[in-house]
Write an enzyme that holds these catalytic residues in place. Structure first.
Site, short mmCIF file in Angstrom:
data_model
loop_
_atom_site.label_atom_id
_atom_site.label_comp_id
_atom_site.label_asym_id
_atom_site.label_seq_id
_atom_site.Cartn_x
_atom_site.Cartn_y
_atom_site.Cartn_z
N ARG A 48 126.71 32.34 -27.00
CA ARG A 48 127.28 31.92 -25.70
C ARG A 48 127.29 33.09 -24.72
O ARG A 48 127.20 32.90 -23.51
CB ARG A 48 128.70 31.34 -25.88
N TYR A 90 122.28 18.44 -2.32
CA TYR A 90 122.19 17.61 -3.53
C TYR A 90 123.53 16.89 -3.77
O TYR A 90 124.58 17.55 -3.82
CB TYR A 90 121.82 18.52 -4.70
N ASP A 125 120.18 27.24 -2.92
CA ASP A 125 119.59 26.37 -3.95
C ASP A 125 118.12 26.22 -3.56
O ASP A 125 117.77 25.53 -2.61
CB ASP A 125 120.29 25.01 -3.98
N LYS A 163 113.34 21.14 -12.83
CA LYS A 163 112.31 20.72 -11.88
C LYS A 163 111.07 21.63 -12.01
O LYS A 163 110.50 21.70 -13.06
CB LYS A 163 112.90 20.70 -10.47
#
Ligand SMILES: *Cc1c(COP(=O)(O)O)cnc(C)c1O
Length: 393
Positions: free
Chosen positions: A58, A111, A183, A208
């Site tokens: 992690r 978004y 972004d 993407k």
């Protein structure tokens, strides 16, 4: 056009590689949750950061680090932090850069889930948000508040492909004592590198273009300073929105062909956009590479290419859009974008069919709006598919 940093493809192929004892050609998948220490002292030194090394996945893992180093190199960043999804990257960015009582100013068509996060959830912690057309600098200036500490822009934005002037926005943010986060998902690092234009943080949904094969969900945030990278990494480990090693391996594998995929896809997109613009069934086309795009000249300066995303409006509205969807054969009817396969979406009859016409209009979703994410198929085949489908409209 702005020339890319030299050797982009070379960085894609070799960036971030981990040297292992066997001389592996690619970074292996270190599928382990934890790493053993040689001694108690080494464990103490690793935790105290007196020694470089891995403790627990992690917190960090060599397969994930390889991807992070490669993306950081492409972006011109001090470091990058990979996340479980693109929304993980958005949430991490907002939570790392905003405090109670502060305000975030964002792109009007940001978004959807990013906007919900800001409007419905950050507000619970005393963070205010407002939304403005970020391609209009005067409007952004007017919308600044004394408490604005973050300008969060998406460029190009969805679905109207609006382009924000990043150098001007960075200057405006910094003069106000705020940071600029971008972004950059729709462009990918191949077409624009916001940190080089003055942004403080750049993030991607690697789902993407970066991964590009529609088989992984993931995100990444790159930081312009070591201090910001430390802050993002600490919070990522506390939120637990880490990427996992197998996911990182797939994304890194996809990333190697980013330039090949994107350069091919955008050739097809340019042809399709010009073809659509000449069709009688289409009211208008929004593609950054078309001279008819309102920020075409800005995009030429700021980006090294125009990408693979096209929006257009069917003259026949909702019914025409629905019929187009029902008759394409090669293109996939799907949300998401940036994969090797061409995706087509008609929000009014698909993703936003349950929303009233008025609410759709308020969100900028017109009845005939269609979005295309152009893949790497032969453009002739894509044009033939559109041609035959348009005959049913
Ligand atoms: C898809 C997307 C996201 C969210 O990414 P996920 O990987 O789906 O969580 C964020 N921003 C933009 C611009 C996107 O297209």
């Amino acid at each position: 056009m702005k020339t890319k940093a030299s050797g982009f493809n070379t960085t894609l192929v070799h960036g971030g590689k981990v040297d292992d004892q066997y001389g592996s050609a690619i970074t292996p998948i270190y599928q382990t949750s934890t790493f053993s220490f040689q001694s108690a002292q080494q464990g103490a030194d690793l935790f105290a950061r007196k020694e470089e090394g891995y403790i627990y996945t992690r917190i960090g893992n060599p397969t994930i680090a390889a991807l992070e180093h490669c993306v950081a190199e492409l972006e011109g960043a001090c470091g990058a932090v990979a996340t479980s999804s693109g929304m993980g990257a958005v949430a991490l960015t907002c939570l790392a850069l905003l405090n109670q009582g502060e305000h975030v100013l964002s792109t009007a068509s940001v978004y959807g889930p990013s906007r919900i996060l800001m409007e419905k959830h950050l507000v619970r912690f005393g963070v205010e948000s407002s939304f403005v057309d970020c391609s209009d600098l005067a409007a952004v200036r007017r919308a600044l508040r004394p408490t604005t500490r973050l300008i969060y822009v998406e460029t190009p934005s969805n679905p109207m492909m609006q382009v924000t002037d990043l150098a001007a926005m960075a200057e405006l943010a910094h003069a106000h004592g705020a940071r600029l986060a971008v972004d950059s998902t729709f462009a990918s690092p191949y077409l624009q590198q916001p940190l080089r234009l003055g942004a403080d943080v750049v993030l991607h949904s690697v789902t993407k273009f970066i991964n590009g094969h529609a088989d992984v969900v993931g995100g990444i945030v790159s930081a312009g300073t070591p201090e910001l990278e430390r802050r993002l990494r600490e919070l990522m480990t506390l939120l637990g929105c880490n990427m996992d090693p197998h996911q990182a391996y797939l994304v890194h594998r996809g990333l190697k062909t980013l330039a090949l995929r994107m350069s091919h896809a955008q050739l097809g997109a340019a042809r399709i956009a010009a073809w659509l613009e000449a069709r009688p069934e289409i009211a208008w086309v929004r593609y950054i590479g078309l001279p008819s795009h309102p920020q075409h000249e800005l995009a030429k300066r700021q980006m090294s290419g125009f990408g693979a995303m096209i929006s257009f409006e069917m003259k026949g509205g909702l019914e025409a859009g629905r019929r187009l969807m029902d008759h394409v054969q090669l293109m996939l009817l799907a949300v998401s974008l940036g994969g090797v396969e061409t995706l087509i979406e008609h929000p009014a009859s698909m993703t936003h069919a349950g929303v009233s016409r008025e609410e759709r209009a308020a969100a900028g979703i017109t009845e005939g709006l269609v979005r295309l994410s152009v893949g790497i198929e032969e453009p002739e085949d894509l044009l033939a598919d559109l041609e035959q489908a348009l005959q049913h409209v």
